[in-house]
Design a protein around this motif. Structure first.
Motif, mmCIF file in Angstrom:
data_model
loop_
_atom_site.group_PDB
_atom_site.id
_atom_site.type_symbol
_atom_site.label_atom_id
_atom_site.label_comp_id
_atom_site.label_asym_id
_atom_site.label_seq_id
_atom_site.Cartn_x
_atom_site.Cartn_y
_atom_site.Cartn_z
ATOM 1 N N ALA A 245 0.788 -1.237 -0.040
ATOM 2 C CA ALA A 245 -0.026 -0.082 -0.055
ATOM 3 C C ALA A 245 0.886 1.212 0.076
ATOM 4 C CB ALA A 245 -0.915 0.073 1.311
ATOM 5 N N ALA A 246 1.926 1.017 0.884
ATOM 6 C CA ALA A 246 2.684 2.441 1.055
ATOM 7 C C ALA A 246 3.639 2.854 -0.376
ATOM 8 C CB ALA A 246 3.821 2.331 2.030
ATOM 9 N N THR A 247 4.006 1.848 -0.987
ATOM 10 C CA THR A 247 4.826 1.797 -2.286
ATOM 11 C C THR A 247 3.942 2.262 -3.399
ATOM 12 O OG1 THR A 247 6.276 0.112 -1.331
ATOM 13 C CG2 THR A 247 6.367 0.527 -3.658
ATOM 14 N N ALA A 248 2.628 1.657 -3.329
ATOM 15 C CA ALA A 248 1.722 1.991 -4.392
ATOM 16 C C ALA A 248 1.284 3.465 -4.494
ATOM 17 C CB ALA A 248 0.424 1.156 -4.258
ATOM 18 N N GLU A 249 1.111 4.089 -3.191
ATOM 19 C CA GLU A 249 1.022 5.326 -3.148
ATOM 20 C C GLU A 249 1.966 6.277 -3.716
ATOM 21 O OE1 GLU A 249 -1.051 8.644 -2.675
ATOM 22 O OE2 GLU A 249 -2.047 6.850 -2.551
ATOM 23 N N GLN A 250 3.175 5.954 -3.096
ATOM 24 C CA GLN A 250 4.541 6.475 -3.794
ATOM 25 C C GLN A 250 4.421 6.791 -5.424
ATOM 26 O OE1 GLN A 250 7.645 4.624 -1.808
ATOM 27 N NE2 GLN A 250 7.189 5.529 0.273
ATOM 28 N N ALA A 251 3.986 5.586 -5.856
ATOM 29 C CA ALA A 251 3.884 5.474 -7.229
ATOM 30 C C ALA A 251 2.843 6.459 -7.972
ATOM 31 C CB ALA A 251 3.810 3.991 -7.685
ATOM 32 N N ARG A 252 1.600 6.386 -6.985
ATOM 33 C CA ARG A 252 0.475 7.186 -7.587
ATOM 34 C C ARG A 252 1.198 8.726 -7.502
ATOM 35 N NH1 ARG A 252 -2.410 3.607 -4.476
ATOM 36 N NH2 ARG A 252 -3.704 2.270 -5.479
ATOM 37 N N THR A 253 1.943 8.934 -6.540
ATOM 38 C CA THR A 253 2.379 10.526 -6.361
ATOM 39 C C THR A 253 3.440 10.579 -7.651
ATOM 40 O OG1 THR A 253 2.161 10.362 -4.133
ATOM 41 C CG2 THR A 253 3.664 12.000 -4.834
ATOM 42 N N ARG A 254 4.190 9.746 -7.969
ATOM 43 C CA ARG A 254 5.342 9.956 -8.926
ATOM 44 C C ARG A 254 4.387 10.010 -10.321
ATOM 45 N NH1 ARG A 254 7.964 5.878 -6.303
ATOM 46 N NH2 ARG A 254 7.500 4.303 -7.860
ATOM 47 N N LEU A 255 3.372 9.243 -10.348
ATOM 48 C CA LEU A 255 2.757 9.323 -11.816
ATOM 49 C C LEU A 255 1.928 10.538 -12.013
ATOM 50 C CD1 LEU A 255 1.219 8.016 -14.071
ATOM 51 C CD2 LEU A 255 -0.365 7.029 -12.715
ATOM 52 N N ARG A 256 1.381 11.093 -10.815
ATOM 53 C CA ARG A 256 0.712 12.557 -10.729
ATOM 54 C C ARG A 256 1.746 13.491 -11.363
ATOM 55 N NH1 ARG A 256 -1.611 10.648 -6.122
ATOM 56 N NH2 ARG A 256 -3.774 10.329 -6.347
ATOM 57 N N ALA A 257 2.986 13.668 -10.804
ATOM 58 C CA ALA A 257 4.039 14.399 -11.144
ATOM 59 C C ALA A 257 4.551 14.341 -12.524
ATOM 60 C CB ALA A 257 5.289 14.381 -10.092
ATOM 61 N N THR A 258 4.462 12.993 -13.067
ATOM 62 C CA THR A 258 4.953 12.786 -14.418
ATOM 63 C C THR A 258 4.041 13.355 -15.351
ATOM 64 O OG1 THR A 258 6.200 10.949 -13.889
ATOM 65 C CG2 THR A 258 5.423 10.985 -15.974
ATOM 66 N N LEU A 259 2.803 13.280 -15.006
ATOM 67 C CA LEU A 259 1.634 13.783 -15.678
ATOM 68 C C LEU A 259 1.494 15.223 -15.730
ATOM 69 C CD1 LEU A 259 -1.169 11.067 -14.805
ATOM 70 C CD2 LEU A 259 0.177 11.102 -17.174
ATOM 71 N N ALA A 260 1.889 15.677 -14.489
ATOM 72 C CA ALA A 260 1.861 17.456 -14.569
ATOM 73 C C ALA A 260 2.647 17.905 -15.258
ATOM 74 C CB ALA A 260 2.029 17.671 -12.978
ATOM 75 N N ALA A 261 3.910 17.123 -15.515
ATOM 76 C CA ALA A 261 5.273 17.654 -16.201
ATOM 77 C C ALA A 261 4.898 17.499 -17.631
ATOM 78 C CB ALA A 261 6.307 16.820 -15.917
#
Length: 282
Positions: A245-261
């Motif tokens: 769960a914790a690692t998956a949430e970190q991945a979602r955070t990175r995904l949002r940042a990648t999409l925002a870029a």
């Protein structure tokens, strides 16, 4: 692409997934993602007014319907393995009043098509996952009349497709261990020109040509929409499913940042490269 205005999505008579109403947005909207690529496929297909068209991996049927509109005295058959996508395809064809379109749930690798029936076979990213590509294209070729045309849109190598590399990196924990190669056919299995020409030649096709297509893929008008859209893609859902769960949430955070870029202000776009492949049945 974050430092420049993204391409404007061309207008379309086709509704997007978000326009279908409640309960109809669960499917990933490939038509929106690939709208710029679609223009290249339609131009290469050059559907004639009397053509009988076979569309492999038709999904929700946009390419099938476009073929049917061009083949005014002909017909278009869309084939896909996904029942939910075909359900939407049939609903849209009924809504748009297209009498010369039919759909069939079938695996084009082995389905018994009527022999030498079609004048043209098209596919928009629907032929890369064949377990035995020579056998599959031989089977498809048997449905085409002699000298009938084959027009495929397929991805070039993974490292030429930012959408694949950047999104996968954002959803995969950093590691010094390289990712294992895919265990079977993947989205890039027809990227190599020599290998793919050999497959088509062995399957009974001639005059094989490759044309470079350099267009971005589109994931939505803004970062939030793109985030929801990307997570509808099964391959990315699978990456998250393997994480705690914790690692998956970190991945979602990175995904949002990648999409925002990659949010250009007029949409979220990622670079891509594809081939238009054309050939003729021998």
């Amino acid at each position: 692409m974050s430092d420049q205005q993204g391409p404007q999505t061309p207008p379309s008579s086709e509704p997007t997934a978000a326009e279908h109403g409640t309960g109809r947005t669960e499917l990933f909207d490939y038509d929106a993602e690939l709208r710029l690529h679609n223009e290249h496929l339609r131009a290469a297909a050059r559907v004639g007014s009397g053509d009988r068209v076979l569309d492999i991996g038709c999904g929700t049927g946009r390419t099938t319907r476009e073929a049917a509109r061009a083949a005014v005295t002909g017909s278009a058959l869309g084939v896909d393995v996904s029942a939910p996508m075909l359900e939407r395809a049939m609903r849209l064809s009924d809504d748009q009043g297209l009498p010369n379109v039919t759909y069939q749930q079938a695996d084009a690798q082995v389905h018994r098509f009527p022999p030498e029936h079609f004048d043209l076979c098209i596919s928009r990213f629907g032929t890369m996952f064949f377990a035995d590509p020579v056998a599959a294209f031989t089977n498809i070729g048997s449905a085409l009349r002699p000298a009938a045309r084959l027009v495929l849109l397929v991805w070039q190598n993974r490292d030429r497709n930012e959408w694949a590399s950047a999104l996968r990196r954002s959803l995969t924990p950093a590691t010094d261990t390289p990712s294992p190669p895919p265990s079977g056919p993947d989205a890039f299995s027809l990227a190599d020109q020599d290998i793919t020409e050999g497959i088509l030649t062995a399957a009974g096709f001639t005059d094989v040509t490759f044309t470079d297509v350099h267009e971005p893929v589109y994931y939505g008008p803004d970062t939030a929409t793109a985030f929801d859209s990307v997570l509808r893609l099964l391959k990315f859902q699978d990456l998250l499913a393997d994480l705690d769960a914790a690692t998956a949430e970190q991945a979602r955070t990175r995904l949002r940042a990648t999409l925002a870029a990659h949010d250009t202000g007029s949409g979220v776009y990622f670079d891509s490269r594809a081939w238009i492949i054309t050939a003729r049945r021998h």
